[in-house]
Design an enzyme around this catalytic site. Structure first.
Site, PDB file in Angstrom:
ATOM      1  N   LEU A   1       0.856  -0.952   0.223  1.00  0.00           N
ATOM      2  CA  LEU A   1       0.008   0.406   0.478  1.00  0.00           C
ATOM      3  C   LEU A   1       1.309   1.412   0.036  1.00  0.00           C
ATOM      4  O   LEU A   1       0.627   1.263   0.873  1.00  0.00           O
ATOM      5  CB  LEU A   1      -1.182   0.017   0.984  1.00  0.00           C
ATOM      6  CG  LEU A   1      -2.449   1.164   1.298  1.00  0.00           C
ATOM      7  CD1 LEU A   1      -2.986   0.413   0.350  1.00  0.00           C
ATOM      8  CD2 LEU A   1      -2.815   1.220   2.225  1.00  0.00           C
ATOM      9  N   GLY A   2       1.636   1.303  -0.521  1.00  0.00           N
ATOM     10  CA  GLY A   2       2.594   2.606  -0.882  1.00  0.00           C
ATOM     11  C   GLY A   2       2.048   3.798  -2.306  1.00  0.00           C
ATOM     12  O   GLY A   2       1.142   3.727  -1.905  1.00  0.00           O
TER      13      GLY A   2
ATOM     14  N   SER B   1       2.168  -5.410   4.303  1.00  0.00           N
ATOM     15  CA  SER B   1       3.431  -4.065   3.807  1.00  0.00           C
ATOM     16  C   SER B   1       3.786  -4.846   4.999  1.00  0.00           C
ATOM     17  O   SER B   1       3.795  -4.990   5.745  1.00  0.00           O
ATOM     18  CB  SER B   1       3.404  -2.910   3.631  1.00  0.00           C
ATOM     19  OG  SER B   1       2.387  -2.462   4.049  1.00  0.00           O
TER      20      SER B   1
ATOM     21  N   GLY C   1       3.327  -4.737 -10.504  1.00  0.00           N
ATOM     22  CA  GLY C   1       4.525  -4.918  -9.353  1.00  0.00           C
ATOM     23  C   GLY C   1       6.097  -4.679 -10.283  1.00  0.00           C
ATOM     24  O   GLY C   1       5.991  -4.750 -11.119  1.00  0.00           O
ATOM     25  N   ARG C   2       6.082  -6.204  -9.428  1.00  0.00           N
ATOM     26  CA  ARG C   2       7.095  -6.494 -10.555  1.00  0.00           C
ATOM     27  C   ARG C   2       6.969  -7.787 -10.823  1.00  0.00           C
ATOM     28  O   ARG C   2       6.637  -9.105  -9.754  1.00  0.00           O
ATOM     29  CB  ARG C   2       8.109  -6.442  -9.913  1.00  0.00           C
ATOM     30  CG  ARG C   2       8.967  -4.942 -10.095  1.00  0.00           C
ATOM     31  CD  ARG C   2       9.570  -4.840 -11.196  1.00  0.00           C
ATOM     32  NE  ARG C   2      10.139  -3.430 -11.670  1.00  0.00           N
ATOM     33  CZ  ARG C   2       9.927  -2.509 -12.323  1.00  0.00           C
ATOM     34  NH1 ARG C   2       8.698  -2.623 -12.413  1.00  0.00           N
ATOM     35  NH2 ARG C   2      10.379  -1.470 -12.512  1.00  0.00           N
TER      36      ARG C   2
ATOM     37  N   ASP D   1       0.771  -7.789 -15.977  1.00  0.00           N
ATOM     38  CA  ASP D   1       1.236  -7.312 -16.567  1.00  0.00           C
ATOM     39  C   ASP D   1       2.481  -7.062 -16.692  1.00  0.00           C
ATOM     40  O   ASP D   1       3.823  -6.892 -17.040  1.00  0.00           O
ATOM     41  CB  ASP D   1       0.738  -5.705 -16.207  1.00  0.00           C
ATOM     42  CG  ASP D   1       1.713  -4.413 -16.837  1.00  0.00           C
ATOM     43  OD1 ASP D   1       1.386  -4.392 -18.070  1.00  0.00           O
ATOM     44  OD2 ASP D   1       2.459  -3.305 -16.736  1.00  0.00           O
TER      45      ASP D   1
ATOM     46  N   GLU E   1      10.368 -10.757 -18.251  1.00  0.00           N
ATOM     47  CA  GLU E   1       9.780  -9.953 -19.555  1.00  0.00           C
ATOM     48  C   GLU E   1      10.886  -9.559 -20.343  1.00  0.00           C
ATOM     49  O   GLU E   1      12.457  -9.383 -20.150  1.00  0.00           O
ATOM     50  CB  GLU E   1       8.751  -9.325 -19.009  1.00  0.00           C
ATOM     51  CG  GLU E   1       9.916  -8.080 -17.665  1.00  0.00           C
ATOM     52  CD  GLU E   1       8.656  -7.653 -17.552  1.00  0.00           C
ATOM     53  OE1 GLU E   1       8.110  -8.146 -16.363  1.00  0.00           O
ATOM     54  OE2 GLU E   1       8.754  -5.952 -17.405  1.00  0.00           O
TER      55      GLU E   1
ATOM     56  N   HIS F   1       3.497  -5.289 -19.824  1.00  0.00           N
ATOM     57  CA  HIS F   1       4.330  -4.479 -18.553  1.00  0.00           C
ATOM     58  C   HIS F   1       4.190  -3.025 -19.805  1.00  0.00           C
ATOM     59  O   HIS F   1       4.540  -2.192 -19.616  1.00  0.00           O
ATOM     60  CB  HIS F   1       6.006  -4.502 -18.722  1.00  0.00           C
ATOM     61  CG  HIS F   1       6.467  -4.214 -17.501  1.00  0.00           C
ATOM     62  ND1 HIS F   1       7.505  -4.224 -16.483  1.00  0.00           N
ATOM     63  CD2 HIS F   1       5.941  -2.749 -16.960  1.00  0.00           C
ATOM     64  CE1 HIS F   1       8.084  -3.560 -15.696  1.00  0.00           C
ATOM     65  NE2 HIS F   1       6.465  -2.727 -16.096  1.00  0.00           N
ATOM     66  N   VAL F   2       2.764  -2.916 -19.188  1.00  0.00           N
ATOM     67  CA  VAL F   2       2.428  -1.415 -19.649  1.00  0.00           C
ATOM     68  C   VAL F   2       1.591  -0.438 -19.016  1.00  0.00           C
ATOM     69  O   VAL F   2       0.859   0.145 -18.836  1.00  0.00           O
ATOM     70  CB  VAL F   2       1.566  -1.639 -21.234  1.00  0.00           C
ATOM     71  CG1 VAL F   2       1.936  -1.996 -22.446  1.00  0.00           C
ATOM     72  CG2 VAL F   2       0.666  -2.299 -20.898  1.00  0.00           C
ATOM     73  N   GLY F   3       2.162  -1.054 -17.754  1.00  0.00           N
ATOM     74  CA  GLY F   3       1.335   0.095 -16.564  1.00  0.00           C
ATOM     75  C   GLY F   3       1.185   1.682 -16.583  1.00  0.00           C
ATOM     76  O   GLY F   3       0.007   2.048 -16.345  1.00  0.00           O
TER      77      GLY F   3
HETATM   78  P1  NAP Z   1       6.226   2.813  -2.772  1.00  0.00           P
HETATM   79  O1  NAP Z   1       5.433   3.435  -2.777  1.00  0.00           O
HETATM   80  O2  NAP Z   1       7.474   2.201  -2.850  1.00  0.00           O
HETATM   81  O3  NAP Z   1       5.407   1.664  -2.295  1.00  0.00           O
HETATM   82  C1  NAP Z   1       5.835   0.460  -2.458  1.00  0.00           C
HETATM   83  C2  NAP Z   1       5.014  -0.618  -1.398  1.00  0.00           C
HETATM   84  O4  NAP Z   1       5.451  -1.754  -0.869  1.00  0.00           O
HETATM   85  C3  NAP Z   1       5.091  -0.174   0.086  1.00  0.00           C
HETATM   86  O5  NAP Z   1       3.471  -0.289   0.628  1.00  0.00           O
HETATM   87  C4  NAP Z   1       6.026  -0.904   1.030  1.00  0.00           C
HETATM   88  O6  NAP Z   1       5.509  -1.053   2.551  1.00  0.00           O
HETATM   89  C5  NAP Z   1       5.661  -2.241   0.212  1.00  0.00           C
HETATM   90  N1  NAP Z   1       6.975  -3.490   0.306  1.00  0.00           N
HETATM   91  C6  NAP Z   1       7.896  -3.156  -0.399  1.00  0.00           C
HETATM   92  N2  NAP Z   1       9.080  -4.646   0.376  1.00  0.00           N
HETATM   93  C7  NAP Z   1       8.176  -5.050   0.948  1.00  0.00           C
HETATM   94  C8  NAP Z   1       8.004  -6.356   1.400  1.00  0.00           C
HETATM   95  N3  NAP Z   1       9.313  -6.832   1.042  1.00  0.00           N
HETATM   96  N4  NAP Z   1       7.041  -7.181   1.271  1.00  0.00           N
HETATM   97  C9  NAP Z   1       6.294  -6.671   1.882  1.00  0.00           C
HETATM   98  N5  NAP Z   1       5.605  -5.367   1.172  1.00  0.00           N
HETATM   99  C10 NAP Z   1       6.890  -4.885   0.839  1.00  0.00           C
HETATM  100  O7  NAP Z   1       6.449   2.704  -4.555  1.00  0.00           O
HETATM  101  P2  NAP Z   1       5.380   2.500  -6.224  1.00  0.00           P
HETATM  102  O8  NAP Z   1       5.069   3.656  -6.575  1.00  0.00           O
HETATM  103  O9  NAP Z   1       4.127   2.354  -5.485  1.00  0.00           O
HETATM  104  O10 NAP Z   1       5.760   1.345  -7.144  1.00  0.00           O
HETATM  105  C11 NAP Z   1       5.506   0.260  -6.584  1.00  0.00           C
HETATM  106  C12 NAP Z   1       6.147  -0.479  -7.448  1.00  0.00           C
HETATM  107  O11 NAP Z   1       5.134  -0.912  -8.694  1.00  0.00           O
HETATM  108  C13 NAP Z   1       7.524   0.032  -7.617  1.00  0.00           C
HETATM  109  O12 NAP Z   1       8.622  -0.133  -7.535  1.00  0.00           O
HETATM  110  C14 NAP Z   1       7.497  -0.826  -9.397  1.00  0.00           C
HETATM  111  O13 NAP Z   1       8.297  -1.502  -9.197  1.00  0.00           O
HETATM  112  C15 NAP Z   1       6.020  -0.945  -9.450  1.00  0.00           C
HETATM  113  N6  NAP Z   1       5.341   0.080 -11.364  1.00  0.00           N
HETATM  114  C16 NAP Z   1       4.804  -1.122 -12.214  1.00  0.00           C
HETATM  115  C17 NAP Z   1       4.726  -0.687 -12.853  1.00  0.00           C
HETATM  116  C18 NAP Z   1       3.960  -1.366 -14.191  1.00  0.00           C
HETATM  117  O14 NAP Z   1       4.122  -0.896 -15.034  1.00  0.00           O
HETATM  118  N7  NAP Z   1       3.860  -2.370 -13.936  1.00  0.00           N
HETATM  119  C19 NAP Z   1       4.430   1.046 -13.176  1.00  0.00           C
HETATM  120  C20 NAP Z   1       5.011   1.435 -11.867  1.00  0.00           C
HETATM  121  C21 NAP Z   1       6.055   0.911 -10.911  1.00  0.00           C
HETATM  122  P3  NAP Z   1       6.578  -1.651   3.205  1.00  0.00           P
HETATM  123  O15 NAP Z   1       8.030  -0.763   3.192  1.00  0.00           O
HETATM  124  O16 NAP Z   1       5.874  -1.009   4.767  1.00  0.00           O
HETATM  125  O17 NAP Z   1       6.994  -2.387   3.277  1.00  0.00           O
END
Ligand code: NAP
Length: 319
Positions: free
Chosen positions: A153-154, A175, A232-233, A257, A262, A280-282
């Site tokens: 929940l980031g 998280s 996510g990833r 996605d 990939e 991967h078009v998020g």
């Molecule tokens: P963010 O604000 O840093 O949020 C990440 C969330 O993941 C936080 O709630 C964090 O909480 C949690 N987290 C991290 N490590 C964890 C673990 N080991 N276990 C459980 N929860 C964990 O990042 P964001 O901006 O939302 O982006 C998140 C991710 O989305 C990016 O890093 C990227 O990989 C992915 N993404 C994908 C696309 C796509 O095209 N599909 C586009 C953009 C981003 P805690 O630190 O409290 O654990």
């Protein structure tokens, strides 16, 4: 003033990014070099400025040839292909593109859920094939009033939670840390959340800390009626176990996605009606990619002006 040398690791940039960089930088495209390692060994020391993206990052075989790098701008919010802790220790600032893509990625997650629950791809094919002439399509499942779990929940996860409100869900999240000021139920253990929800959205970063966090047990807890949506990833999900669980019916549905290797995607998924696949078009719309491009470029330009950046990654925020 003479232009500075910019190493571009990703194979392409938008015209708008290239135009914005052209006044200050001469662009050197790593992808155009036939023997990248030899070229880097000869030329790497001249680069203080690097531009890359989340997919290509700056892996150790490149980083080892950049002794004088000062700033790495990543076009994308995920930077798991850059060793940011090592960069911070060396005084190298890494920047990324948070927030400007939250809405788009959250929309993609909802798109995948709707498409999967309502069998959009299957039913589109049903119309095109003429099958409708022989009778209606099978019923699908509603996205209304569901128990929804958000893994991560980031920034994006919170945006997603707000957007999901139109479906009247009961939202919970997992998280590592409980988030202050959030009304959604917090699960300290992912498996407990998986057991309780109908759909789980995965929106965590990649890297070692989340590697295969969605494992066989978590997918079985989600169960035969459960749905996994991953924006996510790919590395966060044990993909081989996911394919088997989807084949055996131990996991009901998936909307994906992102993938572990990939652009390679397990072929077993191609024939599955209960799975929706995206490449991967998020964040991949013209508007959002423009905002990400502007932020990536402006991080570099601001660094030239006063040595600060707009959006350093957390590891580099105190440099
Ligand atoms: P963010 O604000 O840093 O949020 C990440 C969330 O993941 C936080 O709630 C964090 O909480 C949690 N987290 C991290 N490590 C964890 C673990 N080991 N276990 C459980 N929860 C964990 O990042 P964001 O901006 O939302 O982006 C998140 C991710 O989305 C990016 O890093 C990227 O990989 C992915 N993404 C994908 C696309 C796509 O095209 N599909 C586009 C953009 C981003 P805690 O630190 O409290 O654990």
């Amino acid at each position: 003033m003479a232009k500075l040398d910019l190493l571009v690791v990703s194979p392409s940039l938008t015209d708008r990014m290239q135009d914005a960089l052209a006044e200050k930088f001469t662009l050197h495209w790593l992808a155009k070099e036939a023997d990248q390692q030899s070229w880097l060994a000869e030329n790497g020391a001249k680069f203080a400025h690097v531009l890359t993206d989340g997919h290509w990052g700056v892996k150790p075989d490149i980083m080892q040839h950049l002794p004088n790098v000062k700033v790495i701008s990543c076009y994308g919010v995920g930077y798991d292909n850059i060793d940011a802790a090592d960069c911070a220790a060396r005084g190298v600032v890494v920047t990324h593109t948070p927030n400007v893509l939250n809405a788009e990625v959250a929309n993609t997650a909802i798109l995948l859920w709707l498409a999967t629950a309502r069998r959009l791809v299957r039913d589109d094919a049903f119309v095109r094939s003429g099958a409708w002439l022989n009778g209606g399509a099978p019923l699908t499942r509603s996205v209304e009033n569901r128990k929804v779990g958000i893994l991560g929940l980031g920034r994006i996860g919170e945006d997603l939670a707000q957007r999901l409100a139109i479906f009247s869900p009961e939202i919970s999240y997992h998280s590592r840390n409980e988030k202050p000021g959030v009304s959604y139920r917090y699960y300290p253990k992912l498996i407990d959340m998986a057991r309780d929800v109908d759909v789980m959205f995965c929106i965590t970063p990649g890297g070692a800390a989340t590697h295969h966090i969605v494992n066989r047990d978590v997918m079985e807890a989600l169960g035969p009626d459960g749905t996994l949506i991953n924006v996510g990833r790919g590395t966060a999900v044990d993909e081989a176990e996911m394919v088997k669980a989807l084949q055996d019916g131990r996991l009901g549905n998936a909307g994906l996605d992102v993938f572990e290797a990939e652009p390679k995607v397990p072929e077993a998924l191609f024939a599955m009606d209960h799975v929706t696949l995206l490449p991967h078009v998020g964040s991949a719309t013209v508007e959002t990619r423009m905002a990400m491009g502007d932020l990536s470029v402006n991080n570099l330009l601001q660094f030239l002006t006063d040595g600060t950046t707009i959006s350093p990654v957390p590891e580099c925020q105190n440099l």
